[in-house]
Design a protein around this motif. Structure first.
Motif, PDB file in Angstrom:
ATOM      1  N   GLN A  46      46.059   9.948   5.115  1.00  0.00           N
ATOM      2  CA  GLN A  46      45.729   8.872   6.056  1.00  0.00           C
ATOM      3  C   GLN A  46      46.293   7.538   5.580  1.00  0.00           C
ATOM      4  OE1 GLN A  46      41.493   8.640   6.507  1.00  0.00           O
ATOM      5  NE2 GLN A  46      41.269  10.775   7.109  1.00  0.00           N
ATOM      6  N   ASP A  47      46.181   7.293   4.285  1.00  0.00           N
ATOM      7  CA  ASP A  47      46.561   5.984   3.757  1.00  0.00           C
ATOM      8  C   ASP A  47      48.068   5.752   3.758  1.00  0.00           C
ATOM      9  OD1 ASP A  47      43.969   5.206   3.445  1.00  0.00           O
ATOM     10  OD2 ASP A  47      43.857   5.591   1.298  1.00  0.00           O
ATOM     11  N   THR A  48      48.859   6.792   4.042  1.00  0.00           N
ATOM     12  CA  THR A  48      50.299   6.566   4.178  1.00  0.00           C
ATOM     13  C   THR A  48      50.607   5.718   5.411  1.00  0.00           C
ATOM     14  OG1 THR A  48      50.628   8.601   5.471  1.00  0.00           O
ATOM     15  CG2 THR A  48      50.814   8.781   3.076  1.00  0.00           C
ATOM     16  N   LEU A  49      49.620   5.582   6.300  1.00  0.00           N
ATOM     17  CA  LEU A  49      49.821   4.787   7.515  1.00  0.00           C
ATOM     18  C   LEU A  49      49.654   3.289   7.276  1.00  0.00           C
ATOM     19  CD1 LEU A  49      47.722   7.010   9.946  1.00  0.00           C
ATOM     20  CD2 LEU A  49      50.210   6.762   9.992  1.00  0.00           C
TER      21      LEU A  49
ATOM     22  N   GLU B   6      51.981  14.452   3.866  1.00  0.00           N
ATOM     23  CA  GLU B   6      52.662  13.172   4.021  1.00  0.00           C
ATOM     24  C   GLU B   6      54.003  13.312   4.730  1.00  0.00           C
ATOM     25  OE1 GLU B   6      54.369   9.768   0.982  1.00  0.00           O
ATOM     26  OE2 GLU B   6      52.535  10.839   0.444  1.00  0.00           O
ATOM     27  N   ASN B   7      54.707  14.410   4.476  1.00  0.00           N
ATOM     28  CA  ASN B   7      56.020  14.601   5.095  1.00  0.00           C
ATOM     29  C   ASN B   7      55.925  14.758   6.608  1.00  0.00           C
ATOM     30  OD1 ASN B   7      57.276  14.508   2.605  1.00  0.00           O
ATOM     31  ND2 ASN B   7      57.218  16.729   2.310  1.00  0.00           N
ATOM     32  N   GLN B   8      54.814  15.295   7.087  1.00  0.00           N
ATOM     33  CA  GLN B   8      54.642  15.456   8.531  1.00  0.00           C
ATOM     34  C   GLN B   8      54.295  14.139   9.212  1.00  0.00           C
ATOM     35  OE1 GLN B   8      51.858  18.786   7.567  1.00  0.00           O
ATOM     36  NE2 GLN B   8      52.750  19.743   9.372  1.00  0.00           N
ATOM     37  N   ILE B   9      53.830  13.185   8.434  1.00  0.00           N
ATOM     38  CA  ILE B   9      53.520  11.867   8.979  1.00  0.00           C
ATOM     39  C   ILE B   9      54.731  10.941   8.868  1.00  0.00           C
ATOM     40  CG2 ILE B   9      52.051   9.829   8.771  1.00  0.00           C
ATOM     41  CD1 ILE B   9      50.560  12.253   9.793  1.00  0.00           C
ATOM     42  N   ARG B  10      55.313  10.834   7.696  1.00  0.00           N
ATOM     43  CA  ARG B  10      56.365   9.844   7.451  1.00  0.00           C
ATOM     44  C   ARG B  10      57.740  10.380   7.850  1.00  0.00           C
ATOM     45  NH1 ARG B  10      57.113   8.634   2.299  1.00  0.00           N
ATOM     46  NH2 ARG B  10      57.493   6.389   2.535  1.00  0.00           N
ATOM     47  N   TYR B  11      58.295  11.268   7.070  1.00  0.00           N
ATOM     48  CA  TYR B  11      59.591  11.882   7.370  1.00  0.00           C
ATOM     49  C   TYR B  11      59.774  13.060   6.429  1.00  0.00           C
ATOM     50  CZ  TYR B  11      60.803   8.967   3.350  1.00  0.00           C
ATOM     51  OH  TYR B  11      60.801   8.367   2.120  1.00  0.00           O
TER      52      TYR B  11
ATOM     53  N   GLU C  75      36.383  10.578   5.778  1.00  0.00           N
ATOM     54  CA  GLU C  75      36.144   9.191   6.162  1.00  0.00           C
ATOM     55  C   GLU C  75      37.414   8.364   6.000  1.00  0.00           C
ATOM     56  OE1 GLU C  75      33.574   7.395   7.429  1.00  0.00           O
ATOM     57  OE2 GLU C  75      32.588   9.308   7.805  1.00  0.00           O
ATOM     58  N   LEU C  76      37.625   7.436   6.916  1.00  0.00           N
ATOM     59  CA  LEU C  76      38.744   6.514   6.790  1.00  0.00           C
ATOM     60  C   LEU C  76      38.439   5.509   5.682  1.00  0.00           C
ATOM     61  CD1 LEU C  76      39.500   5.663  10.532  1.00  0.00           C
ATOM     62  CD2 LEU C  76      40.503   7.459   9.132  1.00  0.00           C
ATOM     63  N   SER C  77      39.458   5.157   4.923  1.00  0.00           N
ATOM     64  CA  SER C  77      39.274   4.128   3.905  1.00  0.00           C
ATOM     65  C   SER C  77      39.029   2.782   4.582  1.00  0.00           C
ATOM     66  CB  SER C  77      40.509   4.036   3.013  1.00  0.00           C
ATOM     67  OG  SER C  77      41.618   3.543   3.747  1.00  0.00           O
ATOM     68  N   SER C  78      38.401   1.883   3.857  1.00  0.00           N
ATOM     69  CA  SER C  78      38.140   0.550   4.409  1.00  0.00           C
ATOM     70  C   SER C  78      39.442  -0.151   4.768  1.00  0.00           C
ATOM     71  CB  SER C  78      37.351  -0.290   3.397  1.00  0.00           C
ATOM     72  OG  SER C  78      36.087   0.285   3.155  1.00  0.00           O
ATOM     73  N   ALA C  79      40.465   0.038   3.936  1.00  0.00           N
ATOM     74  CA  ALA C  79      41.758  -0.602   4.194  1.00  0.00           C
ATOM     75  C   ALA C  79      42.362  -0.116   5.506  1.00  0.00           C
ATOM     76  CB  ALA C  79      42.714  -0.325   3.041  1.00  0.00           C
ATOM     77  N   LEU C  80      42.216   1.176   5.782  1.00  0.00           N
ATOM     78  CA  LEU C  80      42.775   1.718   7.018  1.00  0.00           C
ATOM     79  C   LEU C  80      41.938   1.303   8.223  1.00  0.00           C
ATOM     80  CD1 LEU C  80      45.040   3.433   8.164  1.00  0.00           C
ATOM     81  CD2 LEU C  80      43.637   5.464   7.786  1.00  0.00           C
ATOM     82  N   LYS C  81      40.618   1.315   8.070  1.00  0.00           N
ATOM     83  CA  LYS C  81      39.741   0.912   9.172  1.00  0.00           C
ATOM     84  C   LYS C  81      40.053  -0.502   9.645  1.00  0.00           C
ATOM     85  CE  LYS C  81      35.608   3.689   8.156  1.00  0.00           C
ATOM     86  NZ  LYS C  81      34.206   3.614   7.669  1.00  0.00           N
TER      87      LYS C  81
END
Length: 360
Positions: A166-169, A116-121, A208-214
């Motif tokens: 993924q869901d942190t996005l 998560e730190n590599q994605i967000r900050y 797999e991507l979550s439905s929320a992310l898709k």
């Protein structure tokens, strides 16, 4: 110096084309875009700038797919380029980012180890311990920088990282903001910010991507080249470009040899000969266009440094075997069957039959 770089980004290689398109671009540009959507499409698909400068085609395929991708980036929806390995997803992503933002280098390569730190900050822990949480101690990721600049962020192989990461996005894609609870604040995205993600639907080890992310992505599926001629054209073009960028010694034109590689790959990949008369065993690998390009570049290097300056069957053989035989048992059988039932009896292919037989 740029000339010393092993691989220069698209915006450097094609700087003259981008400049020519920008100079004559009289269409409306979304906020923080370097080119209009029409000019971005021309940059990717090829054509001419207003002053007559030729624009090379970066993608050979269905025009509507690229137009849909560009139009998506002009909205608040993120773009997901989906397809089999080797269908130019990363290549298209890089050029879309170069055309839209003038830079393709806001990039996160997703892996199983991406957290998560590599994605967000992240945090500079020395400053964090000395002064506590502060803007100064915040370590900005490519996501944060793209949000602040209003530019494109590229997420390569999105499904390689864990579903929880993924869901942190989701908040970023939905609200265009990134909460920083440690500072009781948030980082808001500037206009022009968007995300291009790539993913393939064949490789093992994907999440797999979550439905929320898709739901927060518009999906554009990039297919394999439709015809032998189209795929051969792509391979010849890219082998020439890559060999030139690597400053490989010049060799004689190799269009016919590269066409044989593409034919071999397509037939084993499809499990049948081009005329459909002979059924074949398929390999476990994808034998994609990208792999055919890799075979061509490697054969060029071999022919230039150890051969007589032309790509021949001997220069191709080892590289073809390396590309086809990923599973020695299953793929070895598939290649041997192909050699005996197709290559051995095909007019003009006896040299390739002998060269590959020497290797396996």
């Amino acid at each position: 110096m740029p000339e010393a770089q092993l691989r220069r980004p698209a915006e450097q290689i094609y700087a003259a084309e981008l400049a020519a398109l920008a100079k004559g671009d009289d269409h409306a540009r979304p906020a923080n875009w370097k080119l209009s959507p029409q000019a971005v499409a021309t940059y990717v698909l090829g054509g001419k700038a207003a002053d007559g400068t030729p624009i090379s085609a970066k993608y050979v395929g269905n025009r509507r797919l690229i137009e849909t991708a560009v139009a998506t980036l002009a909205t608040d929806r993120a773009l997901l380029l989906l397809g089999l390995p080797g269908t130019a997803k990363s290549w298209v992503s890089e050029h879309l980012a170069a055309g839209v933002s003038g830079s393709s280098q806001r990039l996160i390569q997703c892996t199983a180890g991406t957290d998560e730190n590599q994605i967000r900050y992240g945090w500079n822990y020395a400053l964090l311990l000395a002064k506590g949480p502060s803007r100064e101690a915040l370590v900005k990721t490519p996501l944060v920088r793209a949000m602040e600049e209003g530019t494109i962020l590229r997420l390569e192989e999105l499904t390689r990282m864990g579903s929880d990461v993924q869901d942190t996005l989701i908040t970023v894609l939905s609200e265009k903001t990134l909460p920083v609870p440690e500072l009781d604040t948030a980082i808001d995205a500037e206009r022009g910010f968007n995300i291009i993600a790539t993913a393939n639907n064949r490789d093992k080890g994907v999440n797999e991507l979550s439905s929320a992310l898709k739901r927060r992505f518009n999906v554009v599926v990039l297919p394999s080249p439709a015809t032998l001629e189209e795929e051969t054209q792509i391979v010849i073009k890219r082998v020439g470009e890559i060999g030139g960028n690597l400053s490989l010694p010049p060799i004689q034109p190799a269009d016919k040899e590269l066409a044989r590689v593409v034919t071999l790959f397509r037939e084993i990949r499809d499990g049948k000969t081009l005329n459909g008369k002979t059924k074949l065993k398929s390999s476990t690998g994808t034998l994609s266009t990208a792999e055919a390009i890799s075979v061509g570049v490697s054969a060029w290097a071999e022919a230039a440094h150890f051969g007589d300056g032309r790509i021949d069957a001997r220069a191709l053989a080892t590289n073809i075997v390396g590309a086809v035989v990923k599973d020695p048992a299953q793929d070895g059988v598939a290649l041997s069957e192909y050699l005996e039932t197709v290559v051995r009896t095909r007019d003009g292919w006896s040299d390739l039959y002998g060269a590959i037989r020497e290797v396996i």
